[in-house]
Structure formats: structure tokens, C-alpha cells
Design a protein around this motif. Structure first.
Motif, mmCIF file in Angstrom:
data_model
loop_
_atom_site.group_PDB
_atom_site.id
_atom_site.type_symbol
_atom_site.label_atom_id
_atom_site.label_comp_id
_atom_site.label_asym_id
_atom_site.label_seq_id
_atom_site.Cartn_x
_atom_site.Cartn_y
_atom_site.Cartn_z
ATOM 1 N N LEU A 5 0.809 -1.215 0.000
ATOM 2 C CA LEU A 5 0.000 0.000 0.000
ATOM 3 C C LEU A 5 0.845 1.269 0.000
ATOM 4 N N ARG A 6 1.999 1.231 0.619
ATOM 5 C CA ARG A 6 2.854 2.424 0.678
ATOM 6 C C ARG A 6 3.473 2.768 -0.679
ATOM 7 N N GLN A 7 3.409 1.839 -1.622
ATOM 8 C CA GLN A 7 3.968 2.091 -2.953
ATOM 9 C C GLN A 7 2.946 2.695 -3.906
ATOM 10 N N ILE A 8 1.719 2.879 -3.445
ATOM 11 C CA ILE A 8 0.678 3.462 -4.296
ATOM 12 C C ILE A 8 0.641 4.966 -4.046
ATOM 13 N N PRO A 9 1.044 5.777 -5.028
ATOM 14 C CA PRO A 9 1.007 7.226 -4.839
ATOM 15 C C PRO A 9 -0.435 7.740 -4.820
ATOM 16 N N ALA A 10 -0.609 8.981 -4.423
ATOM 17 C CA ALA A 10 -1.946 9.577 -4.320
ATOM 18 C C ALA A 10 -2.680 9.577 -5.657
ATOM 19 N N GLU A 11 -1.935 9.715 -6.757
ATOM 20 C CA GLU A 11 -2.580 9.742 -8.074
ATOM 21 C C GLU A 11 -2.870 8.349 -8.625
ATOM 22 N N GLY A 12 -2.481 7.299 -7.910
ATOM 23 C CA GLY A 12 -2.752 5.922 -8.339
ATOM 24 C C GLY A 12 -1.517 5.269 -8.932
ATOM 25 N N LEU A 13 -1.666 4.007 -9.269
ATOM 26 C CA LEU A 13 -0.551 3.213 -9.775
ATOM 27 C C LEU A 13 -1.060 2.301 -10.887
ATOM 28 N N HIS A 14 -0.308 2.195 -11.961
ATOM 29 C CA HIS A 14 -0.645 1.285 -13.065
ATOM 30 C C HIS A 14 0.449 0.228 -13.150
ATOM 31 N N LEU A 15 0.043 -1.049 -13.146
ATOM 32 C CA LEU A 15 0.992 -2.146 -13.259
ATOM 33 C C LEU A 15 0.590 -3.072 -14.401
ATOM 34 N N GLU A 16 1.582 -3.476 -15.189
ATOM 35 C CA GLU A 16 1.383 -4.467 -16.238
ATOM 36 C C GLU A 16 2.479 -5.496 -16.104
ATOM 37 N N GLY A 17 2.138 -6.738 -16.416
ATOM 38 C CA GLY A 17 3.162 -7.768 -16.352
ATOM 39 C C GLY A 17 2.582 -9.155 -16.316
ATOM 40 N N GLU A 18 3.401 -10.066 -15.831
ATOM 41 C CA GLU A 18 3.014 -11.467 -15.727
ATOM 42 C C GLU A 18 3.280 -11.948 -14.312
ATOM 43 N N SER A 19 2.493 -12.944 -13.915
ATOM 44 C CA SER A 19 2.619 -13.514 -12.584
ATOM 45 C C SER A 19 2.439 -15.019 -12.698
ATOM 46 N N ASP A 20 2.776 -15.724 -11.628
ATOM 47 C CA ASP A 20 2.568 -17.170 -11.615
ATOM 48 C C ASP A 20 1.092 -17.485 -11.839
ATOM 49 N N CYS A 21 0.845 -18.684 -12.283
ATOM 50 C CA CYS A 21 -0.517 -19.142 -12.516
ATOM 51 C C CYS A 21 -1.364 -18.914 -11.268
ATOM 52 N N ALA A 22 -2.559 -18.367 -11.464
ATOM 53 C CA ALA A 22 -3.440 -18.067 -10.343
ATOM 54 C C ALA A 22 -4.280 -19.269 -9.928
ATOM 55 N N LEU A 23 -4.120 -20.401 -10.610
ATOM 56 C CA LEU A 23 -4.975 -21.564 -10.367
ATOM 57 C C LEU A 23 -4.176 -22.822 -10.053
ATOM 58 N N PRO A 24 -3.328 -22.810 -9.042
ATOM 59 C CA PRO A 24 -2.515 -24.005 -8.778
ATOM 60 C C PRO A 24 -3.319 -25.205 -8.291
ATOM 61 N N GLN A 25 -4.548 -24.992 -7.803
ATOM 62 C CA GLN A 25 -5.318 -26.082 -7.234
ATOM 63 C C GLN A 25 -6.203 -26.795 -8.262
ATOM 64 N N LEU A 26 -6.106 -26.462 -9.546
ATOM 65 C CA LEU A 26 -6.925 -27.114 -10.564
ATOM 66 C C LEU A 26 -6.603 -28.596 -10.675
ATOM 67 N N ASN A 27 -7.613 -29.387 -10.956
ATOM 68 C CA ASN A 27 -7.431 -30.814 -11.216
ATOM 69 C C ASN A 27 -6.789 -30.954 -12.597
ATOM 70 N N PRO A 28 -5.580 -31.509 -12.712
ATOM 71 C CA PRO A 28 -4.897 -31.594 -14.008
ATOM 72 C C PRO A 28 -5.677 -32.398 -15.054
ATOM 73 N N ALA A 29 -6.555 -33.298 -14.639
ATOM 74 C CA ALA A 29 -7.349 -34.067 -15.599
ATOM 75 C C ALA A 29 -8.408 -33.191 -16.267
ATOM 76 N N GLU A 30 -8.817 -32.103 -15.597
ATOM 77 C CA GLU A 30 -9.847 -31.229 -16.141
ATOM 78 C C GLU A 30 -9.257 -29.988 -16.808
ATOM 79 N N ALA A 31 -8.289 -29.386 -16.149
ATOM 80 C CA ALA A 31 -7.680 -28.155 -16.676
ATOM 81 C C ALA A 31 -6.329 -27.964 -16.013
ATOM 82 N N ARG A 32 -5.440 -27.298 -16.749
ATOM 83 C CA ARG A 32 -4.143 -26.955 -16.158
ATOM 84 C C ARG A 32 -3.665 -25.648 -16.770
ATOM 85 N N CYS A 33 -2.857 -24.942 -16.021
ATOM 86 C CA CYS A 33 -2.316 -23.670 -16.508
ATOM 87 C C CYS A 33 -1.394 -23.935 -17.690
ATOM 88 N N ALA A 34 -1.483 -23.073 -18.672
ATOM 89 C CA ALA A 34 -0.646 -23.220 -19.861
ATOM 90 C C ALA A 34 0.248 -21.998 -20.055
#
Length: 115
Positions: A5-34
């Protein structure tokens, strides 16, 4: 994805990028992160709450319900939004909110001919 929170200036913050898969708990037989989660988000603090809005996309590999073959599908959330009241820590974890929106956009009956 954690936001300090301390890194967000009063005028706001814009971030773009990539992060680890948000769905690590998916059943691999049904779906998996690609691939990694991609995001373009704006952040701000207003009236004792953190807000975030923007776009997120998570590529996944699903199994077609018709032919049973795996295929790649991108879950895109064009209107991601969060409003979280602040109640203590100076770091907020957005992973549960990202995970929820991605899971809600998973197709119930995935088909490889879907366009």
C-alpha cells in the motif's frame, strides 16, 4: 499478487506484467495452466479502501467434452475490479480475487471448436 500500500502514490498506480498461474489447485485431468497470468491493472486508495481495476488473462489447457482432446484456451477478464476495505496490514494479497474471477470464467463444458 501482493500489493504494498505504501507504494501506491496519491494519483494511483498502473501495473502491467506477468505472474505465476493463479490456479494451482486445478485438477490436471480437467484443466491446467498453460502459461503465466497476464495483467494490466490500475490501483488506488480511496476512503480507507484499496481499489483495483483492469484486465487479466490466464491461458489454460482444457479437455474437450466432445472429442476428449486437450486444447488451449485463454480466459480473459476484461472488467476485473476489486474494492477491499483496509484493516491493518500494509500489504494486500489480490490472488484470491484473481483466482475467483478466473474460475468464474472457466467454461462449464469446454469444446475445442469454440470460437
Amino acid at each position: 499478487m501482493k500489493i504494498h500500500l505504501r507504494q501506491i502514490p496519491a494519483e494511483g498506480l498502473h501495473l502491467e506484467g506477468e505472474s505465476d498461474c493463479a490456479l494451482p489447485q486445478l485438477n490436471p485431468a480437467e484443466a491446467r495452466c498453460a502459461g503465466p497470468l497476464r495483467y494490466a491493472l490500475d490501483f488506488g486508495i480511496s476512503e480507507g479502501a484499496l481499489w483495483a481495476k483492469g484486465e487479466i488473462a490466464q491461458p489454460v489447457e482444457l479437455r474437450c467434452v466432445r472429442c476428449l482432446e486437450p486444447f488451449r484456451f485463454e480466459i480473459a477478464v476484461k472488467d476485473f475490479a476489486v474494492h477491499k476495505p483496509l484493516s491493518g496490514p500494509e500489504e494486500v494479497d489480490l490472488a484470491p480475487f484473481l483466482r475467483e474471477d478466473i474460475l468464474l470464467n472457466l467454461p462449464a463444458h469446454p469444446r475445442c471448436d469454440r470460437d
